[in-house]
Enzyme design. Structure first.
Site, PDB file in Angstrom:
ATOM      1  CB  CYS A 150      12.589   9.316   8.157  1.00 45.08           C
ATOM      2  SG  CYS A 150      14.112   7.834   7.676  1.00 45.08           S
ATOM      3  CD  GLU A 207      13.357   1.051   8.526  1.00 46.84           C
ATOM      4  OE1 GLU A 207      13.621   1.316   9.548  1.00 46.84           O
ATOM      5  OE2 GLU A 207      13.096  -0.342   9.039  1.00 46.84           O
ATOM      6  CE  LYS A 221      -1.861   2.410   2.659  1.00 42.04           C
ATOM      7  NZ  LYS A 221      -1.488   3.917   1.428  1.00 42.04           N
ATOM      8  CD  GLU A 258       9.863  12.666  11.795  1.00 46.30           C
ATOM      9  OE1 GLU A 258       8.818  12.177  11.619  1.00 46.30           O
ATOM     10  OE2 GLU A 258      10.958  11.684  11.289  1.00 46.30           O
TER      11      GLU A 258
HETATM   12  P1  NAD Z   1       1.938   8.575   7.513  1.00 48.29           P
HETATM   13  O1  NAD Z   1       2.340   7.343   9.032  1.00 48.29           O
HETATM   14  O2  NAD Z   1       1.186   9.140   7.536  1.00 48.29           O
HETATM   15  O3  NAD Z   1       1.140   6.905   5.942  1.00 48.29           O
HETATM   16  C1  NAD Z   1       2.458   6.540   6.133  1.00 48.29           C
HETATM   17  C2  NAD Z   1       1.634   5.360   5.396  1.00 48.29           C
HETATM   18  O4  NAD Z   1       1.077   4.160   6.784  1.00 48.29           O
HETATM   19  C3  NAD Z   1       0.926   5.923   4.646  1.00 48.29           C
HETATM   20  O5  NAD Z   1       0.759   4.960   3.209  1.00 48.29           O
HETATM   21  C4  NAD Z   1      -0.840   6.228   4.741  1.00 48.29           C
HETATM   22  O6  NAD Z   1      -1.676   6.204   4.038  1.00 48.29           O
HETATM   23  C5  NAD Z   1      -0.703   4.908   5.744  1.00 48.29           C
HETATM   24  N1  NAD Z   1      -1.395   4.955   6.580  1.00 48.29           N
HETATM   25  C6  NAD Z   1      -2.237   5.915   7.774  1.00 48.29           C
HETATM   26  N2  NAD Z   1      -3.213   5.623   8.524  1.00 48.29           N
HETATM   27  C7  NAD Z   1      -2.817   4.790   8.414  1.00 48.29           C
HETATM   28  C8  NAD Z   1      -3.897   3.541   9.431  1.00 48.29           C
HETATM   29  N3  NAD Z   1      -4.892   4.163  10.374  1.00 48.29           N
HETATM   30  N4  NAD Z   1      -3.451   2.680   9.555  1.00 48.29           N
HETATM   31  C9  NAD Z   1      -2.588   2.144   8.411  1.00 48.29           C
HETATM   32  N5  NAD Z   1      -1.947   2.823   7.523  1.00 48.29           N
HETATM   33  C10 NAD Z   1      -1.698   4.026   7.618  1.00 48.29           C
HETATM   34  O7  NAD Z   1       3.548   8.983   6.906  1.00 48.29           O
HETATM   35  P2  NAD Z   1       4.250   9.568   6.395  1.00 48.29           P
HETATM   36  O8  NAD Z   1       3.472  11.376   6.562  1.00 48.29           O
HETATM   37  O9  NAD Z   1       3.663   9.254   5.418  1.00 48.29           O
HETATM   38  O10 NAD Z   1       5.540   9.601   5.894  1.00 48.29           O
HETATM   39  C11 NAD Z   1       6.056  10.340   6.658  1.00 48.29           C
HETATM   40  C12 NAD Z   1       6.752  10.177   8.110  1.00 48.29           C
HETATM   41  O11 NAD Z   1       7.624   8.630   7.865  1.00 48.29           O
HETATM   42  C13 NAD Z   1       8.232  10.730   8.751  1.00 48.29           C
HETATM   43  O12 NAD Z   1       7.669  10.182  10.295  1.00 48.29           O
HETATM   44  C14 NAD Z   1       9.350   9.751   8.073  1.00 48.29           C
HETATM   45  O13 NAD Z   1      10.113   9.881   9.794  1.00 48.29           O
HETATM   46  C15 NAD Z   1       8.846   8.422   8.382  1.00 48.29           C
HETATM   47  N6  NAD Z   1       9.924   7.146   7.294  1.00 48.29           N
HETATM   48  C16 NAD Z   1      10.524   6.791   8.101  1.00 48.29           C
HETATM   49  C17 NAD Z   1      11.635   6.388   7.004  1.00 48.29           C
HETATM   50  C18 NAD Z   1      12.978   5.590   7.986  1.00 48.29           C
HETATM   51  O14 NAD Z   1      12.789   4.497   7.197  1.00 48.29           O
HETATM   52  N7  NAD Z   1      12.392   5.494   9.463  1.00 48.29           N
HETATM   53  C19 NAD Z   1      11.637   6.422   5.644  1.00 48.29           C
HETATM   54  C20 NAD Z   1      10.776   7.220   5.599  1.00 48.29           C
HETATM   55  C21 NAD Z   1       9.699   7.935   6.127  1.00 48.29           C
END
Ligand code: NAD
Length: 476
Positions: A282, A248, A174, A379
């Site tokens: 991240c 992650e 997804k 963050e």
């Molecule tokens: P997010 O948590 O809002 O969304 C991530 C994914 O989860 C999306 O596909 C979203 O549609 C889905 N999602 C949303 N609500 C959900 C739910 N209730 N249940 C299951 N899935 C759901 O994050 P974002 O805004 O897309 O990305 C930014 C974040 O990702 C930042 O905190 C960043 O640090 C982190 N990130 C971490 C890494 C790493 O390797 N540690 C890499 C990239 C990004």
């Protein structure tokens, strides 16, 4: 653009409740829209992955490696289209979009090699006890759900897809609703390669679709990359079912600059750590710890370097930094600018949205930020750098480790013994010494503390999709 979900080897129209709008952040305008996958379609995708599993896990490792090499080759064939789409939908400068594509290609090539080495890992275990033999098998975990964010869409998906397929897992991916078109390439490539139906499924959607996948009782594992707030919900679903999960999550990483550094070189590393992908990483090194002896020389040059970054539309201008990828992220970063004003922080550069269409902000530097400030602890996910001074090595380590996150860090020092010592003392998953954030597929990615559970990349990334089995025989 209507058939946007890839389920059981077919492209289908979404039947969910949410409309997904795909935006060009440099203009702040949508350029595509489609309906999300419904809960029932997520069920169908998981069922397709389940029925494809027995045949896929029985393929030889070299057959799977051939498919992975096919993914790498086909990504290369789609090079220009994928670079253009990342520039348009993420707002990435061209050179960054190119690096992301190359990273995805390298990931598929690397896990093709590891797949080929798998048969050699199925070996006997020497036992001290006589009368028994034992052998190891590394089996696929099974059907895996993969949920990814929007900041590096090709890359975060490749880091999950390639090792999962190499291990013999079948998957439901997804992508983020913010960048849902880019990873469609993986479905198109599966089609082109004749990957068996159901091995790779892609469902697009927002929280409803994500939750339907992470709550699904037909999964054997879930691997999630994203925010801590959603990660904790995903972990709750996994715990309800006692199911393994890789997380992650976010970061608030430190870059530690000692006073023996070349100032211009240090400025280059600091700027790269906060402006790459407009700080939407991240791993952004958003906390600068600078030693007293170099701070007065370094901060004005850092200010100038940030102010000189060319910020603009990567499709029409020569830029070092593009816009923020979504309006939500732009509003979030703007809210931190407001908090900084309320807290009376000293702003050396930026601190405001750009006065033009699209979701642009200025590269920003706050200095002498108090430890309790929200800008120092949370963050932000934008090009917002906060600086503090330190006196001693011990103080630098203590302050760098004083965070609920523990993803990465950078250490800059001409004294390599000291740099290595500090690297060893930092409570994070990856440290760079005197470098930009060079990521190699052979080394691990992942964090300690609130930055997550598990590791991607390297052999650890493959282990995340494997279950270890031993077969012990009594020789009678
Ligand atoms: P997010 O948590 O809002 O969304 C991530 C994914 O989860 C999306 O596909 C979203 O549609 C889905 N999602 C949303 N609500 C959900 C739910 N209730 N249940 C299951 N899935 C759901 O994050 P974002 O805004 O897309 O990305 C930014 C974040 O990702 C930042 O905190 C960043 O640090 C982190 N990130 C971490 C890494 C790493 O390797 N540690 C890499 C990239 C990004």
């Amino acid at each position: 653009m209507t058939n946007s979900h890839y389920i059981a080897g077919r492209w289908v129209e979404g039947q969910g409740n949410d409309c997904i709008s795909v935006n060009d952040p440099a203009l702040g305008q949508p350029f595509a829209e489609f309906m999300a996958a419904s809960v029932a379609q997520v069920d169908q995708a998981v069922a397709a992955a389940r029925s494809a599993l027995p045949a896929w896990k029985s393929t030889s490792a070299s057959e799977r490696a051939a498919f992975l090499r096919g993914f790498a080759e086909q990504l290369g064939q789609r090079r220009e289209a994928l670079i253009a789409l990342q520039m348009r939908n993420n707002g990435k400068p061209r050179h960054e979009a190119e690096i992301d594509l190359d990273d995805a290609i390298a990931t598929f090539c690397y896990y093709a090699e590891l797949a080929e080495q798998l048969p050699a890992k199925h070996r006997d275990v020497p036992l001290a006890a006589p009368g028994f033999t034992a052998r190891t098998r590394l089996e696929p975990v099974g059907v895996v759900g993969l949920i990814v964010p929007w900041n590096f869409p090709l890359v975060t998906s490749a880091w999950k897809l390639a090792p999962a397929l190499a291990a013999g897992c079948t998957v439901v991916l997804k992508p983020s609703e913010v960048t849902p078109l880019i990873e469609q390439a993986y479905g198109q490539i599966a089609d082109a390669l004749g990957l068996p139906a159901g091995v790779l499924n892609i469902v697009n959607g927002k929280a409803e679709t994500g939750a339907a996948l992470s709550n699904h009782n037909g999964l054997d594992k879930l691997s999630f990359t994203g925010s801590n707030s959603v990660g904790s919900q995903v972990m709750r679903s996994a715990s309800a079912q006692c199911r393994p999960v890789t997380l992650e999550l976010g970061g608030k990483s430190a870059i530690v600059v000692f006073d023996d550094c070349d100032v211009d070189q240090a400025v280059e590393w600091i700027v790269a750590g906060i402006s790459w992908n407009a700080g939407q990483m991240c791993s952004a090194t958003s906390r600068l710890l600078v030693q007293d002896g170099i701070a007065d020389a370094l901060l004005p040059r850092l200010q100038a370097a940030l102010e000189n970054l060319r910020v603009g539309n990567p499709l029409t201008e020569e830029v070092d930094m593009g816009p923020l990828t979504s309006q939500a992220q732009w509003l979030k970063v703007a809210s931190y600018f407001a908090t900084a004003r309320e807290e009376g922080l000293q702003c050396l550069a930026g601190g405001k949205a750009l006065d033009r269409d699209g979701w642009f902000v200025s590269p920003t530097l706050y200095t002498d930020v108090p430890k309790h400030s929200r800008l120092w602890t949370e963050e932000i996910f934008g090009p917002v750098l906060c600086a503090r001074r330190f006196a001693s090595e011990e103080q630098a380590i203590t302050e760098a480790n004083d965070s609920r996150f523990g993803l990465v860090a950078t250490v800059c020092s001409a004294d390599l013994d000291r740099a290595e010592r500090v690297a060893d003392a930092l409570e994070v998953g990856h440290v760079w010494i005197n470098s930009v954030q060079a990521v190699f597929v052979e080394t691990s990615w992942g964090g300690t503390k609130g930055s997550g559970i598990g590791r991607e990349l390297g052999p650890w990334g493959l282990s995340a999709y494997q279950s270890v089995k031993h077969v012990t025989r009594c020789l009678g």
